[in-house]
Design a protein around this motif. Structure first.
Motif, PDB file in Angstrom:
ATOM      1  N   ALA A 245      31.429  41.995  -4.057  1.00 52.44           N
ATOM      2  CA  ALA A 245      32.599  41.781  -4.904  1.00 52.44           C
ATOM      3  C   ALA A 245      32.992  40.306  -4.947  1.00 52.44           C
ATOM      4  CB  ALA A 245      33.767  42.625  -4.405  1.00 52.44           C
ATOM      5  N   VAL A 246      32.994  39.638  -3.780  1.00 52.67           N
ATOM      6  CA  VAL A 246      33.404  38.245  -3.754  1.00 52.67           C
ATOM      7  C   VAL A 246      32.391  37.362  -4.472  1.00 52.67           C
ATOM      8  CG1 VAL A 246      32.290  37.472  -1.604  1.00 52.67           C
ATOM      9  CG2 VAL A 246      34.510  36.542  -2.269  1.00 52.67           C
ATOM     10  N   ALA A 247      31.099  37.765  -4.453  1.00 51.99           N
ATOM     11  CA  ALA A 247      30.082  37.001  -5.182  1.00 51.99           C
ATOM     12  C   ALA A 247      30.336  37.073  -6.686  1.00 51.99           C
ATOM     13  CB  ALA A 247      28.688  37.530  -4.852  1.00 51.99           C
ATOM     14  N   ARG A 248      30.825  38.216  -7.190  1.00 51.38           N
ATOM     15  CA  ARG A 248      31.077  38.366  -8.622  1.00 51.38           C
ATOM     16  C   ARG A 248      32.306  37.579  -9.068  1.00 51.38           C
ATOM     17  NH1 ARG A 248      30.302  43.850  -7.524  1.00 51.38           N
ATOM     18  NH2 ARG A 248      32.526  44.228  -7.917  1.00 51.38           N
ATOM     19  N   ILE A 249      33.342  37.591  -8.255  1.00 51.01           N
ATOM     20  CA  ILE A 249      34.601  36.978  -8.697  1.00 51.01           C
ATOM     21  C   ILE A 249      34.744  35.532  -8.234  1.00 51.01           C
ATOM     22  CG2 ILE A 249      35.733  39.226  -8.656  1.00 51.01           C
ATOM     23  CD1 ILE A 249      37.134  38.361  -6.081  1.00 51.01           C
ATOM     24  N   TRP A 250      33.823  35.049  -7.395  1.00 44.52           N
ATOM     25  CA  TRP A 250      33.982  33.713  -6.826  1.00 44.52           C
ATOM     26  C   TRP A 250      34.101  32.608  -7.878  1.00 44.52           C
ATOM     27  CZ3 TRP A 250      35.794  30.889  -3.284  1.00 44.52           C
ATOM     28  CH2 TRP A 250      35.359  29.584  -3.074  1.00 44.52           C
ATOM     29  N   PRO A 251      33.271  32.545  -8.922  1.00 42.62           N
ATOM     30  CA  PRO A 251      33.421  31.453  -9.896  1.00 42.62           C
ATOM     31  C   PRO A 251      34.803  31.418 -10.544  1.00 42.62           C
ATOM     32  CG  PRO A 251      31.297  32.521 -10.158  1.00 42.62           C
ATOM     33  CD  PRO A 251      32.078  33.384  -9.224  1.00 42.62           C
ATOM     34  N   THR A 252      35.297  32.588 -10.940  1.00 43.26           N
ATOM     35  CA  THR A 252      36.615  32.625 -11.582  1.00 43.26           C
ATOM     36  C   THR A 252      37.729  32.296 -10.593  1.00 43.26           C
ATOM     37  OG1 THR A 252      35.819  34.296 -13.132  1.00 43.26           O
ATOM     38  CG2 THR A 252      38.203  34.056 -12.903  1.00 43.26           C
ATOM     39  N   MET A 253      37.650  32.893  -9.407  1.00 41.61           N
ATOM     40  CA  MET A 253      38.684  32.656  -8.401  1.00 41.61           C
ATOM     41  C   MET A 253      38.680  31.192  -7.953  1.00 41.61           C
ATOM     42  SD  MET A 253      39.458  34.940  -4.999  1.00 41.61           S
ATOM     43  CE  MET A 253      37.867  34.600  -4.241  1.00 41.61           C
ATOM     44  N   ARG A 254      37.500  30.605  -7.815  1.00 42.52           N
ATOM     45  CA  ARG A 254      37.397  29.201  -7.417  1.00 42.52           C
ATOM     46  C   ARG A 254      38.011  28.284  -8.464  1.00 42.52           C
ATOM     47  NH1 ARG A 254      31.384  27.482  -7.120  1.00 42.52           N
ATOM     48  NH2 ARG A 254      31.666  27.982  -9.341  1.00 42.52           N
TER      49      ARG A 254
END
Length: 568
Positions: free
Chosen positions: A325-334
């Motif tokens: 899950a964190v791999a999928r959302i990492w670009p947006t969250m970053r």
């Protein structure tokens, strides 16, 4: 995931948290000086304003009210109270409306030596005779040995005039009483208004002195002033921050449990923001000497956006594990965290230490919370996602609550429109954190004592002290005319105790020859009960003043008037 990998991922963050705690224990110093939010490099006008705000006589003034008895009783208690406070070195002056004739034996230097050069005096025989007659009248109303000593040294009462000008209020000669019958005292503290610890100690001393006064059992004591407000605000900020933090935490946990329904994730959601708080505060404590209370309270509120990071993770981990899950959302969250951090980092270059602290604290905290969510929280999650609302419920929730939300918004607007203050409050006093009731008390007591209005200040700048003093004397003459015309009630300036060299020289030249002055004095004493040698001390002062070296700013060093010189 097994416990071993999770522990390996936890150790770096646990060590970082311990390091942050160590920094906070050894370096964290809280400050409540509102001047931290002033420009870091102000111009000369702002520097003067800041100096007066921090250490000016008006800011160091403690206004004390005593109530609960008739005026005669309060007058006696007020005078005893004043004497007790005067003995405390924490105060530079304590007044209750009287010109301090009874304490005139303690005239500070250099006034005691230079008083004949600090004011224009008419040494004519007629004026000297009038002064002697006036002092005889003063003695008819009583007076102790100190009164006699003062008259012997200064029949013109020049020292009292000088000290009266230095007082932060216009001396009226009578005790001060407020409209509600309170006896009012003014105490000027040595500590500045922004020294909260010292001001708290002063308040403790005032209460102790009040309790030691005979007959105070049925009386009430109240204190106001910039220092008092600072102490009260410190307590209020701490109490409010603690209360609101607890309420916000409870509310957040309730919302999280209602949506995710897993107690484990309630705890995990607080880890990033908790670590961000520790890291952000440790960074600020390392960079800055003190941390302002507003930074601590408001910064934690701003950093609340970091709670979104674990919530996004939990939501996207519904059908997979945390790492996926964190791999999928990492670009947006970053990207979102980076843009937020940049906005707060900009505050560090705002030219204000307070805003810089706020920006550094929030940016560092958000960054730490983001990295915790990315590298640690996924390893602490076990099994499937936290069981958020199903797809059907997700689509229904907004429509279900839309009417209620709309109705609540309409109700708030309607309530705002029918309030007495209208929709907008444009009063500048509303920005003050001091309660209106306390401000009203302060105005009531200050008006009784006639304290000066510190909103209006004039300043002059000149690298040459002599030229500066001459220009200041020119302004003094204009202000004196304004007082005569009723435009001003009064003013204070450095030249009231430090005249220019030319003025000092002219006043020295105006002092008569000692034998001529002695003859005029003997003539003035005829027909009075004064002894022939009653004013020998005055004659000695006059003779000494004729040959005194020029009074300079350094002559005030170490005296009780040093702080007065420094702020003027």
């Amino acid at each position: 995931m097994s416990a071993a990998p999770a522990m390996r991922k936890s150790w770096p963050w646990l060590l970082l948290g311990l390091a942050a705690v160590f920094i906070l224990v050894t370096r964290l110093q809280l400050s409540f000086d509102i001047s931290a939010f002033f420009p870091r490099a102000p111009d000369l006008q702002h520097q003067v304003l800041l100096q007066q705000f921090q250490s000016g006589p008006g800011s160091r003034l403690l206004v004390i009210g005593v109530n609960g008895a008739d005026q005669e009783t309060l007058a006696e208690i007020s005078d005893e109270f004043r004497v007790l406070l005067q003995e405390d070195p924490a105060f530079t002056a304590v007044m209750n409306g009287e010109a301090s004739v009874d304490s005139a034996g303690m005239v500070p230097e250099p006034v005691a030596s230079y008083y004949l050069l600090m004011d224009d005096i008419d040494f004519s025989a007629e004026t000297l005779e009038k002064a002697v007659r006036d002092r005889l009248q003063d003695l008819a109303f009583g007076g102790g040995s100190e009164m006699l000593d003062l008259i012997a040294r200064d029949p013109y009462f020049v020292t009292l005039d000088i000290l009266g000008r230095l007082a932060p209020v216009e001396m009226s000669g009578d005790m001060w009483f407020a409209g509600d019958g309170s006896a009012v005292l003014l105490a000027e503290t040595k500590a500045t208004a922004v020294d909260i610890e010292a001001q708290a100690a002063v308040m403790t001393k005032v209460r102790a002195a009040f309790e030691s006064v005979a007959g105070m059992q049925n009386l009430t004591l109240e204190m106001t002033g910039a220092g008092v407000f600072g102490v009260e605000l410190q307590k209020t900020i701490r109490a409010e921050a603690q209360k609101r933090s607890i309420l916000a935490t409870v509310a957040l946990l309730v919302v999280l449990f209602a949506f995710f329904r897993r107690p484990r994730y309630l705890l995990l959601a607080t880890v990033p923001i908790g670590m961000g708080f520790l890291v952000g505060l440790a960074v600020v404590s390392t960079i800055f000497e003190t941390v302002h209370g507003i930074t601590l309270a408001f910064g934690f509120t701003l950093m609340g956006v970091a709670i979104d990071y674990p919530l996004h993770l939990f939501s996207h981990a519904e059908q997979s594990d945390g790492k996926s899950a964190v791999a999928r959302i990492w670009p947006t969250m970053r990207l979102g965290a980076l843009s937020t951090a940049i906005a707060y980092v900009a505050l560090a270059f705002s030219g204000s230490d307070g805003l810089a602290q706020l920006g550094v604290f929030t940016a560092a905290g958000i960054t730490a919370a983001l990295l915790v969510t990315k590298t640690w929280i996924p390893h602490l999650m076990t099994g499937q996602g936290p069981g958020v609302l199903g797809e059907q419920e997700k689509s229904v929730v907004p429509l279900r609550y839309l009417p209620a939300i709309s109705l609540a918004g309409i109700a708030l607007v309607a309530i705002s429109q029918v309030t007495t203050n209208g929709l907008w409050d444009d009063r500048l006093t509303s920005l003050s954190p001091v309660p209106e009731a306390r401000i009203a008390d302060d105005n009531r007591l200050r008006s009784a004592a006639g304290t000066p209005d510190m909103r209006y200040q004039l300043f002059q700048h000149n690298p040459n002290l002599g030229d500066l003093l001459k220009r200041s004397e020119d302004v003094d003459r204009l202000l004196a005319v304004a007082v005569t015309d009723g435009v001003l009630d009064g003013w204070q300036s450095l030249t009231q105790i430090l005249p220019s060299e030319s003025t000092q020289a002219s006043r020295q030249a105006a002092i008569p020859d000692i034998e001529m002055l002695r003859a005029d004095l003997q003539a003035a004493l005829e027909g009075t009960p004064f002894r022939e040698n009653a004013f020998d001390a005055f004659l000695a002062h006059a003779e000494n003043a004729r040959s005194l070296p020029q009074l300079t700013p350094t002559d005030f060093d170490g005296s009780s008037l040093q702080s007065w010189r420094d702020v003027h």
